[in-house]
Design an enzyme around this catalytic site. Structure first.
Site, PDB file in Angstrom:
ATOM      1  N   CYS A  42       0.812  -1.214   0.000  1.00 43.54           N
ATOM      2  CA  CYS A  42       0.000   0.000   0.000  1.00 43.54           C
ATOM      3  C   CYS A  42       0.849   1.268   0.000  1.00 43.54           C
ATOM      4  CB  CYS A  42      -0.919  -0.040   1.220  1.00 43.54           C
ATOM      5  SG  CYS A  42      -1.825   1.469   1.497  1.00 43.54           S
ATOM      6  N   THR A 139       1.065 -11.199   5.083  1.00 45.60           N
ATOM      7  CA  THR A 139       2.113 -11.097   4.065  1.00 45.60           C
ATOM      8  C   THR A 139       1.609 -10.576   2.723  1.00 45.60           C
ATOM      9  OG1 THR A 139       1.754 -13.464   3.744  1.00 45.60           O
ATOM     10  CG2 THR A 139       3.653 -12.826   5.072  1.00 45.60           C
ATOM     11  N   LEU A 184      -7.013   0.811 -14.670  1.00 45.66           N
ATOM     12  CA  LEU A 184      -7.692   2.041 -15.086  1.00 45.66           C
ATOM     13  C   LEU A 184      -7.120   3.271 -14.374  1.00 45.66           C
ATOM     14  CD1 LEU A 184     -11.402   0.869 -15.393  1.00 45.66           C
ATOM     15  CD2 LEU A 184      -9.691   1.142 -17.190  1.00 45.66           C
ATOM     16  N   GLU A 185      -6.759   3.112 -13.098  1.00 40.60           N
ATOM     17  CA  GLU A 185      -6.152   4.262 -12.403  1.00 40.60           C
ATOM     18  C   GLU A 185      -4.840   4.647 -13.077  1.00 40.60           C
ATOM     19  OE1 GLU A 185      -7.810   3.860  -7.801  1.00 40.60           O
ATOM     20  OE2 GLU A 185      -5.682   3.570  -8.174  1.00 40.60           O
ATOM     21  N   HIS A 443     -24.919  23.250   1.840  1.00 38.79           N
ATOM     22  CA  HIS A 443     -24.958  23.707   0.455  1.00 38.79           C
ATOM     23  C   HIS A 443     -23.890  24.773   0.247  1.00 38.79           C
ATOM     24  CE1 HIS A 443     -26.596  24.920  -3.411  1.00 38.79           C
ATOM     25  NE2 HIS A 443     -26.487  26.179  -3.000  1.00 38.79           N
TER      26      HIS A 443
HETATM   27  C1  LIG Z   1      -0.928  -0.034  -7.690  1.00 42.22           C
HETATM   28  C2  LIG Z   1      -1.827  -0.394  -6.553  1.00 42.22           C
HETATM   29  C3  LIG Z   1      -2.754   0.526  -6.092  1.00 42.22           C
HETATM   30  C4  LIG Z   1      -3.584   0.209  -5.036  1.00 42.22           C
HETATM   31  N1  LIG Z   1      -4.474   1.148  -4.616  1.00 42.22           N
HETATM   32  C5  LIG Z   1      -5.285   0.871  -3.585  1.00 42.22           C
HETATM   33  C6  LIG Z   1      -6.178   1.846  -3.097  1.00 42.22           C
HETATM   34  O1  LIG Z   1      -6.234   2.963  -3.593  1.00 42.22           O
HETATM   35  N2  LIG Z   1      -6.971   1.522  -2.051  1.00 42.22           N
HETATM   36  C7  LIG Z   1      -6.935   0.283  -1.468  1.00 42.22           C
HETATM   37  O2  LIG Z   1      -7.679   0.034  -0.528  1.00 42.22           O
HETATM   38  N3  LIG Z   1      -6.092  -0.668  -1.915  1.00 42.22           N
HETATM   39  C8  LIG Z   1      -5.255  -0.395  -2.939  1.00 42.22           C
HETATM   40  N4  LIG Z   1      -4.370  -1.343  -3.362  1.00 42.22           N
HETATM   41  C9  LIG Z   1      -4.363  -2.641  -2.679  1.00 42.22           C
HETATM   42  C10 LIG Z   1      -3.611  -2.550  -1.339  1.00 42.22           C
HETATM   43  O3  LIG Z   1      -2.296  -2.109  -1.583  1.00 42.22           O
HETATM   44  C11 LIG Z   1      -3.610  -3.902  -0.657  1.00 42.22           C
HETATM   45  O4  LIG Z   1      -4.935  -4.371  -0.531  1.00 42.22           O
HETATM   46  C12 LIG Z   1      -2.995  -3.801   0.735  1.00 42.22           C
HETATM   47  O5  LIG Z   1      -1.683  -3.316   0.665  1.00 42.22           O
HETATM   48  C13 LIG Z   1      -3.012  -5.161   1.421  1.00 42.22           C
HETATM   49  O6  LIG Z   1      -2.457  -5.027   2.682  1.00 42.22           O
HETATM   50  P1  LIG Z   1      -1.754  -6.243   3.432  1.00 42.22           P
HETATM   51  O7  LIG Z   1      -1.313  -5.689   4.747  1.00 42.22           O
HETATM   52  O8  LIG Z   1      -2.618  -7.428   3.411  1.00 42.22           O
HETATM   53  O9  LIG Z   1      -0.480  -6.631   2.542  1.00 42.22           O
HETATM   54  P2  LIG Z   1       0.708  -5.783   1.874  1.00 42.22           P
HETATM   55  O10 LIG Z   1       0.427  -4.335   1.850  1.00 42.22           O
HETATM   56  O11 LIG Z   1       0.983  -6.459   0.585  1.00 42.22           O
HETATM   57  O12 LIG Z   1       1.901  -5.994   2.872  1.00 42.22           O
HETATM   58  C14 LIG Z   1       2.497  -7.235   3.105  1.00 42.22           C
HETATM   59  C15 LIG Z   1       3.917  -7.007   3.582  1.00 42.22           C
HETATM   60  O13 LIG Z   1       4.412  -8.256   4.045  1.00 42.22           O
HETATM   61  C16 LIG Z   1       5.790  -8.360   3.729  1.00 42.22           C
HETATM   62  N5  LIG Z   1       6.148  -9.768   3.730  1.00 42.22           N
HETATM   63  C17 LIG Z   1       5.676 -10.751   2.924  1.00 42.22           C
HETATM   64  N6  LIG Z   1       6.192 -11.944   3.271  1.00 42.22           N
HETATM   65  C18 LIG Z   1       7.027 -11.700   4.321  1.00 42.22           C
HETATM   66  C19 LIG Z   1       7.860 -12.528   5.118  1.00 42.22           C
HETATM   67  N7  LIG Z   1       7.916 -13.846   4.926  1.00 42.22           N
HETATM   68  N8  LIG Z   1       8.606 -11.927   6.071  1.00 42.22           N
HETATM   69  C20 LIG Z   1       8.556 -10.589   6.290  1.00 42.22           C
HETATM   70  N9  LIG Z   1       7.775  -9.765   5.570  1.00 42.22           N
HETATM   71  C21 LIG Z   1       7.008 -10.319   4.613  1.00 42.22           C
HETATM   72  C22 LIG Z   1       5.863  -7.719   2.344  1.00 42.22           C
HETATM   73  O14 LIG Z   1       7.183  -7.273   2.087  1.00 42.22           O
HETATM   74  C23 LIG Z   1       4.863  -6.573   2.484  1.00 42.22           C
HETATM   75  O15 LIG Z   1       5.516  -5.380   2.857  1.00 42.22           O
HETATM   76  C24 LIG Z   1      -3.494  -1.051  -4.407  1.00 42.22           C
HETATM   77  C25 LIG Z   1      -2.563  -1.984  -4.848  1.00 42.22           C
HETATM   78  C26 LIG Z   1      -1.727  -1.660  -5.896  1.00 42.22           C
HETATM   79  C27 LIG Z   1      -0.720  -2.664  -6.339  1.00 42.22           C
END
Ligand SMILES: Cc1cc2nc3c(=O)[nH]c(=O)nc-3n(C[C@H](O)[C@H](O)[C@H](O)COP(=O)(O)OP(=O)(O)OC[C@H]3O[C@@H](n4cnc5c(N)ncnc54)[C@H](O)[C@@H]3O)c2cc1C
EC number: 1.8.1.4
Length: 464
Positions: A42, A139, A184-185, A443
């Site tokens: 994120c 993760t 799209l974004e 408004h």
């Molecule tokens: C381009 C793009 C735009 C987006 N825009 C939006 C938006 O506007 N709004 C929205 O709600 N969502 C958006 N998303 C989706 C959003 O980023 C994800 O839904 C969100 O980050 C998920 O959070 P998470 O904590 O599950 O995992 P992540 O944010 O993916 O974090 C997981 C972390 O775990 C770490 N990790 C993995 N395995 C290990 C391990 N074995 N040991 C140590 N660390 C580890 C990774 O390095 C990572 O930093 C977007 C995604 C992308 C790609």
């Protein structure tokens, strides 16, 4: 080595929020993150950098398209791509550092490195195995691949979303494979920065799962902004030659074969859960058939004391869904009653105009056999939206025909992503459309359109 109450693996919005809430509730917490910076997909390569580029490109669009209309005369700005990348990096850096500060403030240990689970209660990072009473897997996810297409983010020609955020230059032409939110974004940002953008989508409509009327209007608006769409097309491969890519696709309606050349191809065909290297099979944590970590109603995996949240588990892949699960699971682990209402999770597309939705679409409500009322209000009837040159969209509210309870809302219009929240709050409280209609709205605001849509579920909107 210390013994923790909780080790969270992954410091994305799911993991870091979980760690902070658990620490606030008095638990001794560590969070493992393998990246150089906290904040996950994120903050580093997702929501935040993409919104920075969307904002900058929107500003450029305003200066080129709307400034003169408002009597703001002068030289039109040109893009300094390096500086725009710098602005994006600064925005990301400020936010990731902010999480580091919050970790320190809440006395959370950041264990730097990649974690694996040795056994329930044992997390290995580097050469050290840490003991803990509970483990939360947070993760996240990674871009899904597409058969026949090789992504090389360093070369900057065929890229995924991570590569697209840091292209070496603004391409003259771009093919986006996949008409979902991310495609799209980013596609619309590059179109505003000057790229000729063609979106190739397998299905016959953009943004699958979204309300049908919104899909159509959204496509119309994006097409007016210059994006081209090839729908119902299956991409069979991408070839790169002399710094240019050629996308080959087959139209599903007649099996005819076509190709498009472009300087850059963005593969935006979705994301898949990331659990590599955790050793889940060794400890017996079950996965679903689509590779997500299987959880029960309290986010516990098939192994006691190991929980999972966020993109790594089934459900919408959204940062705020991950955050809500992070908070809830921390509360469960601390002996409280964590809860997430999966029926009220908003989804937003941060294009201009924005698209936001919550709850049931008209199609889903009808499919479920419910009798519904639909109240619609166009932004053409909203004074503020007209002043912003963003009056092309509408608000559509879905309410139960018998009880008037709000079941969903779909907005395409200015700041839709902010406006949707009054409907979320209303839905959390089980409000009726009339409750919203009888609430005084300031408004002139775009939010008045939400009230008008609610009025349209009853005796009628005033300004339509
Ligand atoms: C381009 C793009 C735009 C987006 N825009 C939006 C938006 O506007 N709004 C929205 O709600 N969502 C958006 N998303 C989706 C959003 O980023 C994800 O839904 C969100 O980050 C998920 O959070 P998470 O904590 O599950 O995992 P992540 O944010 O993916 O974090 C997981 C972390 O775990 C770490 N990790 C993995 N395995 C290990 C391990 N074995 N040991 C140590 N660390 C580890 C990774 O390095 C990572 O930093 C977007 C995604 C992308 C790609």
């Amino acid at each position: 080595m210390s013994t923790y109450d909780l080790i969270v693996i992954g410091a994305g919005p799911g993991g870091y929020v979980c760690a902070i809430r658990a620490a606030q509730l008095g638990l001794k917490v560590a969070c493992v993150e393998g990246r150089e910076t906290l904040g996950g997909t994120c903050l580093n390569v997702g929501c935040i950098p993409s919104k920075a580029l969307l904002h900058a490109s929107h500003m450029l669009h305003e200066t080129h398209e709307n400034f003169e209309k408002m009597g703001l005369m002068g030289a039109k700005p040109k893009v300094d791509w390096g500086k725009m990348q710098g602005y994006k990096a600064e925005t990301v850096g400020g936010n990731t550092k902010g999480i580091e500060f919050l970790f320190k403030k809440n006395k959370i240990d950041w264990l730097k490195g990649w974690a694996s689970i040795e056994a329930p209660g044992k997390v290995k990072v580097g050469d050290t195995t840490h003991e803990t009473k509970n483990i939360v897997i947070a993760t996240g996810s990674e871009p899904a691949s597409l058969k026949g297409v090789e992504v090389d983010n360093d070369a900057g020609i065929v890229v995924d979303s991570t590569g697209a955020l840091s292209l070496p230059k603004i391409p003259k032409s771009m093919v986006v494979i996949g008409a979902g939110v991310i495609g799209l974004e980013l596609g619309s940002a590059y179109a505003r920065l000057g790229a000729e953008v063609t979106v190739v989508e397998f299905l016959d409509a953009i943004t699958p799962g979204m309300d049908g009327e919104v899909q159509k209007q959204f496509q119309r608006i994006l097409a007016k902004q210059g994006l081209k769409f090839v729908l119902g097309a299956a991409v069979s491969g991408v070839e790169v030659e002399k710094g240019k890519a050629e996308v080959k696709y087959k139209l599903r309606k007649d099996d005819s074969e076509h190709e498009i050349k472009a300087e850059c191809v963005l593969v935006a065909t979705g994301r898949r859960p990331y659990v590599a290297g955790l050793g889940l099979d060794k400890v017996g944590v079950a996965l679903t058939d689509r590779g997500f970590v299987q959880i029960d109603d309290h986010w516990q995996t098939s192994v006691k004391g190991i929980y999972a949240i966020g993109d790594a588990v089934p459900g919408p892949m959204l940062a705020h869904k991950a955050e809500d699960e992070g908070m809830a699971v921390a509360e469960v682990i601390a002996g409280k009653h964590g809860h997430v209402n999966y029926d009220v999770i908003p989804g937003v597309i941060y294009t201009t105009p924005e698209v936001a939705s919550v709850g049931l679409t008209e199609e889903a409500a009808k499919e479920s056999g419910r009798k519904i009322k639909v109240g619609k209000f166009p932004f053409m009837g909203n004074a503020r939206a007209k002043a912003l040159f963003q009056a092309e969209g509408f608000v559509k509210m879905i309410a139960d025909a018998e009880t008037d309870r709000v079941l969903g809302c779909h907005i395409i219009g200015p700041n839709a992503g902010e406006m949707i929240h009054e409907v979320c709050v209303a839905m959390e409280f089980g409000a009726s459309a009339q409750d919203i209609a009888l609430t005084c709205h300031a408004h002139p605001t775009c939010s008045e359109a939400v009230r008008e849509a609610a009025l349209a579920c009853g005796d009628g909107a005033i300004h339509a």
